[in-house]
Design an enzyme around this catalytic site. Structure first.
Site, PDB file in Angstrom:
ATOM      1  N   GLY A 201       0.921  -1.041   0.100  1.00 29.89           N
ATOM      2  CA  GLY A 201       0.070   0.029  -0.202  1.00 29.89           C
ATOM      3  C   GLY A 201       0.784   1.212   0.071  1.00 29.89           C
ATOM      4  O   GLY A 201       2.150   1.296  -0.199  1.00 29.89           O
ATOM      5  N   ASN A 202       0.240   2.271   0.101  1.00 33.57           N
ATOM      6  CA  ASN A 202       0.852   3.720   0.178  1.00 33.57           C
ATOM      7  C   ASN A 202       0.325   4.649   1.333  1.00 33.57           C
ATOM      8  O   ASN A 202      -0.661   4.178   1.885  1.00 33.57           O
ATOM      9  CB  ASN A 202       1.020   4.377  -1.191  1.00 33.57           C
ATOM     10  CG  ASN A 202      -0.376   4.496  -1.577  1.00 33.57           C
ATOM     11  OD1 ASN A 202      -0.909   5.392  -1.237  1.00 33.57           O
ATOM     12  ND2 ASN A 202      -0.621   3.773  -2.698  1.00 33.57           N
TER      13      ASN A 202
END
Ligand code: CTP
Length: 399
Positions: A201-202
């Site tokens: 993810g980020n």
């Protein structure tokens, strides 16, 4: 914008502190005008500290600046929260025996009221007739909500939550220059599964994308907001907005399908989402365990969704991208932005200055807007809402 917040004598006044805070955080100049009764619930020091402006209730204060009409003349919007049954009756009669009353008579700005009272008082024919008169005069009536009241009873009469009043008030300030437009916006950060419990993810919170959607809808557009992962509460205002349809999903592949679908009928497409460039080649359907030794992840590239949307651009459609870039100085940021704008083929690229005190998770942001001729058409810094409005100004100028 100059916003006057009138506060009248109801217990919900304590919630109005949060409303004032939201306006101030959005960069507005807020003057609070409490009635004398309101000060029995929340005092002058609180209003002054939160609004960062002097607070008076009487027409006899600050007479040299003709405050009793000046505040109403300068206001872009007046919001009264809470509005008691007594204040609603006074407004209907046009009484001006305090600073709030004179300000209301001296203004041509939009006026919104958030009534708060017990159900019996709200339902009384006198109150209902007053509300009908105010509505006929163009006053915006926000709520009341149905819910628990101070005496432990329940019914219509509860003041709307500050966040709801804030959203409705901002909509009243917006020009309707996107009315009739259909807009597709992506927001948040995609998540690429590794196994049933893990993902790539980020840090994208989704805040900027949500504000781009809200600004467009407040300006009259019909919006499809395609949201990947966002922080808790970020989509609340968008989900309440009558002109925004929120679609929630997770991976880049899902985002590609949803945005391609939404773009097919959109006048403007804005990709704010932070899309994972890679996904795991083979998702494990069992949890990967460390007893099996160090895990090795094979990654494959995700499609460039923005490039696909540009390739499929309909005649007259405007496509906008976002890019977060680090750079040593303004010249390098601009240079990187121009290269990415050309590589992506977008009509407008908003380049995040992540070396400023801004970026992921923050309330504020700062962007350069670069158009197809490599011109920096605007530099916007401030709240994510202010950046969103600057983006729409630039899009309208292009079209
Ligand atoms: N974007 C996209 N699909 C991807 C990656 C990015 O649609 N697979 C979009 C983003 O939504 C954003 C724009 O492309 O609007 C720029 O994203 P960015 O990550 O800066 O671009 P990249 O092409 O991934 O370039 P970089 O090599 O700098 O990461």
């Amino acid at each position: 914008m100059n916003i006057v917040v009138g506060v009248t004598g109801g217990i919900a006044a304590y919630k109005t502190v949060q409303l004032v805070r939201l306006f101030v955080k959005g960069g507005h100049d807020v003057t609070v005008i409490p009635t004398a009764d309101a000060l029995r619930f929340v005092g002058t020091p609180t209003w002054e500290a939160i609004s960062r402006n002097t607070v008076t209730t009487s027409v006899h204060d600050d007479v040299a600046r003709v405050r009793h009409v000046a505040l109403g003349q300068a206001a872009d919007l007046i919001v009264i929260a809470p509005a008691t049954a007594n204040t609603i009756a006074k407004m209907t009669a046009g009484l001006a025996d305090d600073l709030l009353g004179t300000t209301l008579l001296a203004t041509t700005a939009p006026v919104a009221i958030a009534p708060a009272m017990h159900t019996e008082m709200w339902r009384h024919p006198a109150t209902q007739a007053n509300i009908a008169t105010l509505r006929d005069r163009g006053v915006h009536i926000l709520g009341p909500a149905h819910g628990e009241l101070t005496g432990g009873d329940s019914g219509p009469g509860r003041m709307l939550e500050p966040e709801e009043i804030h959203t409705a008030a901002l909509a009243l300030l917006a020009p309707q220059d996107l009315a009739g437009r259909t807009i597709a916006i992506s927001a948040g950060g995609t998540r690429e599964p590794i196994d049933p419990v893990r993902f790539l993810g980020n840090r994208s919170s989704g805040r900027q994308g949500a504000e781009v959607a809200l600004a467009a809808a407040d300006r009259g557009a019909t919006v499809r907001l395609v949201a990947a992962h966002v922080d808790e509460g970020v989509l609340a205002a968008a989900e309440r907005h009558p002109l925004i349809d929120v679609v929630r999903l997770s991976t880049a592949a899902e985002l590609e399908t949803a945005m391609t679908d939404a773009a097919a009928s959109a006048d403007v497409v804005v990709m704010v989402a932070a899309v994972a460039d890679f996904r795991v080649a083979e998702v494990s359907h069992e949890k990967i365990r460390k007893e099996n030794g160090a895990a090795h992840l094979d990654l494959v590239e995700n499609p460039d969704i923005l490039a696909g949307l540009v390739a499929a651009r309909r005649p007259g459609q405007t496509v906008v991208g976002f890019a977060a870039e680090t750079a040593r100085d303004d010249a390098e940021l601009r240079e990187r932005g121009m290269r990415k704008r050309a590589r992506k083929g977008v009509d407008l690229l908003a380049v995040n200055r992540v070396d400023w005190d801004a970026g992921f998770e923050a309330a504020d942001n700062a962007v350069l807007l670069i158009d197809g001729t490599d011109a920096v058409v605007a530099e916007a810094a401030g709240s994510k809402r202010a950046v969103a409005d600057a983006l729409w100004d630039a899009v309208l100028a292009l079209r």
